[in-house]
Write a protein that holds these residues in place. Structure first.
Motif, mmCIF file in Angstrom:
data_model
loop_
_atom_site.group_PDB
_atom_site.id
_atom_site.type_symbol
_atom_site.label_atom_id
_atom_site.label_comp_id
_atom_site.label_asym_id
_atom_site.label_seq_id
_atom_site.Cartn_x
_atom_site.Cartn_y
_atom_site.Cartn_z
ATOM 1 N N PHE A 1 0.819 11.982 13.019
ATOM 2 C CA PHE A 1 2.175 11.428 13.098
ATOM 3 C C PHE A 1 3.195 12.350 12.441
ATOM 4 C CE2 PHE A 1 5.445 9.003 10.802
ATOM 5 C CZ PHE A 1 6.152 8.504 11.885
ATOM 6 N N LEU A 2 2.853 12.880 11.275
ATOM 7 C CA LEU A 2 3.788 13.741 10.559
ATOM 8 C C LEU A 2 4.067 15.030 11.328
ATOM 9 C CD1 LEU A 2 2.356 13.270 6.947
ATOM 10 C CD2 LEU A 2 4.610 12.538 7.740
ATOM 11 N N LEU A 3 3.017 15.651 11.858
ATOM 12 C CA LEU A 3 3.209 16.885 12.615
ATOM 13 C C LEU A 3 4.010 16.628 13.891
ATOM 14 C CD1 LEU A 3 -0.353 18.455 12.200
ATOM 15 C CD2 LEU A 3 1.773 19.265 11.164
ATOM 16 N N GLU A 4 3.753 15.484 14.517
ATOM 17 C CA GLU A 4 4.489 15.127 15.724
ATOM 18 C C GLU A 4 5.965 14.866 15.415
ATOM 19 O OE1 GLU A 4 3.470 12.313 19.544
ATOM 20 O OE2 GLU A 4 3.214 11.488 17.532
ATOM 21 N N SER A 5 6.239 14.443 14.173
ATOM 22 C CA SER A 5 7.617 14.159 13.761
ATOM 23 C C SER A 5 8.383 15.419 13.369
ATOM 24 C CB SER A 5 7.617 13.176 12.580
ATOM 25 O OG SER A 5 6.985 11.968 12.938
ATOM 26 N N GLY A 6 7.714 16.565 13.416
ATOM 27 C CA GLY A 6 8.387 17.817 13.099
ATOM 28 C C GLY A 6 8.204 18.285 11.671
ATOM 29 N N VAL A 7 7.373 17.595 10.894
ATOM 30 C CA VAL A 7 7.104 18.007 9.520
ATOM 31 C C VAL A 7 6.131 19.184 9.542
ATOM 32 C CG1 VAL A 7 6.273 17.228 7.260
ATOM 33 C CG2 VAL A 7 7.424 15.605 8.779
ATOM 34 N N GLU B 1 3.651 20.529 4.339
ATOM 35 C CA GLU B 1 4.370 19.333 3.896
ATOM 36 C C GLU B 1 3.636 18.066 4.359
ATOM 37 O OE1 GLU B 1 7.582 17.237 2.045
ATOM 38 O OE2 GLU B 1 6.879 19.314 1.919
ATOM 39 N N SER B 2 3.067 18.103 5.558
ATOM 40 C CA SER B 2 2.313 16.956 6.070
ATOM 41 C C SER B 2 1.089 16.678 5.204
ATOM 42 C CB SER B 2 1.872 17.218 7.514
ATOM 43 O OG SER B 2 2.972 17.390 8.364
ATOM 44 N N ILE B 3 0.403 17.743 4.815
ATOM 45 C CA ILE B 3 -0.781 17.574 3.962
ATOM 46 C C ILE B 3 -0.381 17.049 2.597
ATOM 47 C CG2 ILE B 3 -2.685 18.796 2.834
ATOM 48 C CD1 ILE B 3 -2.659 20.726 5.230
ATOM 49 N N LYS B 4 0.734 17.547 2.080
ATOM 50 C CA LYS B 4 1.219 17.077 0.770
ATOM 51 C C LYS B 4 1.559 15.587 0.820
ATOM 52 C CE LYS B 4 5.424 17.495 -0.506
ATOM 53 N NZ LYS B 4 6.771 18.021 -0.835
ATOM 54 N N LEU B 5 2.260 15.174 1.865
ATOM 55 C CA LEU B 5 2.629 13.766 2.000
ATOM 56 C C LEU B 5 1.398 12.895 2.218
ATOM 57 C CD1 LEU B 5 5.815 14.126 4.235
ATOM 58 C CD2 LEU B 5 5.727 13.514 1.816
ATOM 59 N N SER B 6 0.434 13.403 2.976
ATOM 60 C CA SER B 6 -0.800 12.652 3.197
ATOM 61 C C SER B 6 -1.565 12.486 1.896
ATOM 62 C CB SER B 6 -1.675 13.362 4.230
ATOM 63 O OG SER B 6 -1.035 13.419 5.481
ATOM 64 N N ALA B 7 -1.545 13.522 1.059
ATOM 65 C CA ALA B 7 -2.228 13.439 -0.233
ATOM 66 C C ALA B 7 -1.573 12.403 -1.134
ATOM 67 C CB ALA B 7 -2.225 14.807 -0.919
ATOM 68 N N SER B 8 -0.241 12.414 -1.176
ATOM 69 C CA SER B 8 0.467 11.498 -2.071
ATOM 70 C C SER B 8 0.354 10.051 -1.623
ATOM 71 C CB SER B 8 1.948 11.896 -2.155
ATOM 72 O OG SER B 8 2.563 11.786 -0.890
ATOM 73 N N SER B 9 0.153 9.821 -0.313
ATOM 74 C CA SER B 9 0.075 8.447 0.175
ATOM 75 C C SER B 9 -1.349 7.906 0.205
ATOM 76 C CB SER B 9 0.679 8.356 1.576
ATOM 77 O OG SER B 9 -0.039 9.172 2.481
ATOM 78 N N GLY C 1 0.808 -1.216 0.000
ATOM 79 C CA GLY C 1 0.000 0.000 0.000
ATOM 80 C C GLY C 1 0.841 1.266 0.000
ATOM 81 N N ALA C 2 0.372 2.274 -0.733
ATOM 82 C CA ALA C 2 1.114 3.537 -0.847
ATOM 83 C C ALA C 2 1.255 4.235 0.497
ATOM 84 C CB ALA C 2 0.410 4.455 -1.850
ATOM 85 N N ASP C 3 0.232 4.127 1.332
ATOM 86 C CA ASP C 3 0.262 4.782 2.647
ATOM 87 C C ASP C 3 1.403 4.231 3.497
ATOM 88 O OD1 ASP C 3 -0.298 6.074 4.970
ATOM 89 O OD2 ASP C 3 -2.065 4.905 5.472
ATOM 90 N N SER C 4 1.512 2.903 3.554
ATOM 91 C CA SER C 4 2.557 2.271 4.362
ATOM 92 C C SER C 4 3.948 2.624 3.838
ATOM 93 C CB SER C 4 2.373 0.754 4.361
ATOM 94 O OG SER C 4 1.124 0.394 4.910
ATOM 95 N N ILE C 5 4.088 2.608 2.520
ATOM 96 C CA ILE C 5 5.391 2.909 1.916
ATOM 97 C C ILE C 5 5.801 4.348 2.202
ATOM 98 C CG2 ILE C 5 6.651 3.056 -0.277
ATOM 99 C CD1 ILE C 5 4.804 0.805 -1.294
ATOM 100 N N GLN C 6 4.834 5.266 2.105
ATOM 101 C CA GLN C 6 5.128 6.672 2.387
ATOM 102 C C GLN C 6 5.560 6.853 3.845
ATOM 103 O OE1 GLN C 6 4.574 9.474 -0.038
ATOM 104 N NE2 GLN C 6 6.107 10.105 1.427
ATOM 105 N N SER C 7 4.906 6.141 4.759
ATOM 106 C CA SER C 7 5.278 6.224 6.175
ATOM 107 C C SER C 7 6.683 5.693 6.407
ATOM 108 C CB SER C 7 4.265 5.433 7.015
ATOM 109 O OG SER C 7 2.973 5.989 6.918
ATOM 110 N N VAL C 8 7.026 4.594 5.728
ATOM 111 C CA VAL C 8 8.367 4.026 5.859
ATOM 112 C C VAL C 8 9.414 5.019 5.374
ATOM 113 C CG1 VAL C 8 9.926 2.249 4.945
ATOM 114 C CG2 VAL C 8 7.657 1.619 5.775
ATOM 115 N N GLU C 9 9.117 5.706 4.270
ATOM 116 C CA GLU C 9 10.065 6.693 3.740
ATOM 117 C C GLU C 9 10.285 7.830 4.744
ATOM 118 O OE1 GLU C 9 10.841 9.319 -0.315
ATOM 119 O OE2 GLU C 9 8.960 8.243 -0.045
ATOM 120 N N ILE C 10 9.201 8.242 5.387
ATOM 121 C CA ILE C 10 9.328 9.296 6.400
ATOM 122 C C ILE C 10 10.166 8.790 7.577
ATOM 123 C CG2 ILE C 10 8.034 10.671 8.080
ATOM 124 C CD1 ILE C 10 5.716 10.605 6.001
#
Length: 400
Positions: A275-281, A285-293, A128-137
């Motif tokens: 998760f992204l905001l908590e990680s400092g993104v 950028e968080s919304i962009k990554l969420s859209a792509s995943s 799944g794209a969502d899981s892969i995007q999270s792994v990349e982050i």
């Protein structure tokens, strides 16, 4: 040379979509990395039907729980060893299992110098794209173990949801199947008796009985053709959904109209954003990554609108109310409050919990609804068949 289609972002967060030629997947990925493109998806331009069927077969055989178990075991191993060693141990433990091929390829790809997320993209249908995007982050931020733990929790939760949906469908499917079997028996054994009797007396069968007989004969004579047409339609729909953007957008838009699917999509979105905001993104950028995943094209378009508005200076809460006006105002109110109080991550977690509650409530009512609609459908079929038998019997008194 093969052609690969890619989607990603450059260093200025500008979307990059196009094709390039390369000998292998690894070479194509390396070229994009050299050009400064952060790859979101990369796949052959013309997908082989055989390869597509193989990937879906692997996904079916592995089942929905395998990915959650994989990330759970990986997160535990990452606490005591490197990524490469963790993958090697998992591959060694999978000998003789259908997942062995996938894990061996992951090991070889990582050994070849590619990132773990790039290796996972070879099996995007399964992970799944969502899981892969999270792994990349997780790789970028150095929090891969934490990410794999979160992924395992999320995938286990999604698997539990899918199991509850399937369980709710068992009863209506069994009832519907019994009705179909009864229909086949009556059409092929009972109704031909009336046809012979009426034919011998030079009379016509009642219309409903004739319709069932004609339909039954047609199915018997063209069963293979009908099966081939259905199979072709499924393959055509699958390929069209993957390749034709307009058709995918239409289908994904319909998905968001269904409460259960919409709440699952929102739950995953709130989880990703938090998760992204908590990680400092940053927020945009968080919304962009969420859209792509996100696998839902309609949701991707909505998130891209939100990102563009935020980059233009509009407040997040104001943008949400304008773009997501068809969604629950409770979510929007919480997020607006979180933005104003500076505690948006906590509010996103609250939204995730609310979406989870809505999903559980919908699943709790689903078996009863499925039972009612399944029984009603089966009743209509059996009722029509009984009527098609009784009507000729009643008319026989006029012929004798």
């Amino acid at each position: 040379m093969k052609k690969f289609r890619y989607k990603g972002y450059d260093e200025n967060s500008v979307a990059q979509v196009g094709t390039l030629e390369a000998e292998t997947y690894s070479e194509a990925y390396a070229v994009l990395q050299y050009q400064g493109v952060k790859v979101v998806s990369l796949a052959p331009e013309h997908i082989s039907i055989v390869k597509l069927a193989e990937d879906y077969y692997l996904k079916y055989k592995l089942g929905g729980r395998w990915c959650s178990v994989f990330f759970r075991e990986l997160s535990v191993m990452l606490g005591v060893m490197t990524l490469h060693d963790s993958l090697k141990n998992l591959a060694r433990a999978s000998e003789g299992h259908i997942s062995e091929k996938i894990l061996q390829e992951l090991v070889e790809t990582v050994e070849g110098g590619e990132t773990f997320s790039a290796a996972l993209r070879r099996y995007e249908i399964i992970f799944g794209a969502d899981s892969i995007q999270s792994v990349e982050i997780g790789e970028t931020s150095g929090r891969l173990q934490e990410v794999t733990t979160r992924l395992a929790n999320q995938l286990e939760r999604n698997y539990a949801t899918n199991r509850k949906v399937r369980s709710a469908m068992y009863y209506p499917l069994v009832v519907f199947g019994a009705a179909i079997i009864a229909a086949v028996v009556m059409i092929n054994i009972t109704l031909p008796v009336f046809e012979s009797f009426y034919g011998a007396n030079g009379q016509k069968l009642p219309l409903i009985t004739s319709i069932f007989l004609t339909g039954g004969r047609f199915l018997n004579e063209h069963l293979f053709l009908i099966f081939a047409i259905i199979l072709s339609a499924v393959i055509f729909f699958t390929i069209t959904y993957r390749e034709v953007e307009g058709f995918k957008f239409f289908c994904d838009n319909l998905k968001l109209k269904i409460k259960l699917l919409r709440e699952i999509e929102l739950r995953n979105l709130f989880s990703r954003l938090g998760f992204l905001l908590e990680s400092g993104v940053t927020l945009d950028e968080s919304i962009k990554l969420s859209a792509s995943s996100s696998g839902n094209l309609k949701m991707q378009r909505l998130l891209e609108k939100i990102k563009n508005s935020i980059e233009a200076g509009e407040k997040f809460g104001v943008t949400l109310k304008r773009v997501l006006k068809d969604f629950s105002p409770l979510y929007l109110g919480l997020i607006v409050s979180g933005e104003e109080s500076g505690n948006i991550v906590e509010m996103l977690r609250q939204c995730e919990s609310m979406a989870d509650f809505e999903i559980e409530e919908t699943l709790r009512a689903l078996p009863a609804k499925a039972e009612v609609y399944g029984t009603l459908t089966a009743g209509v079929i059996v009722g029509a068949l009984v009527f098609s038998i009784i009507l000729p019997i009643l008319n026989m008194t006029d012929l004798l």
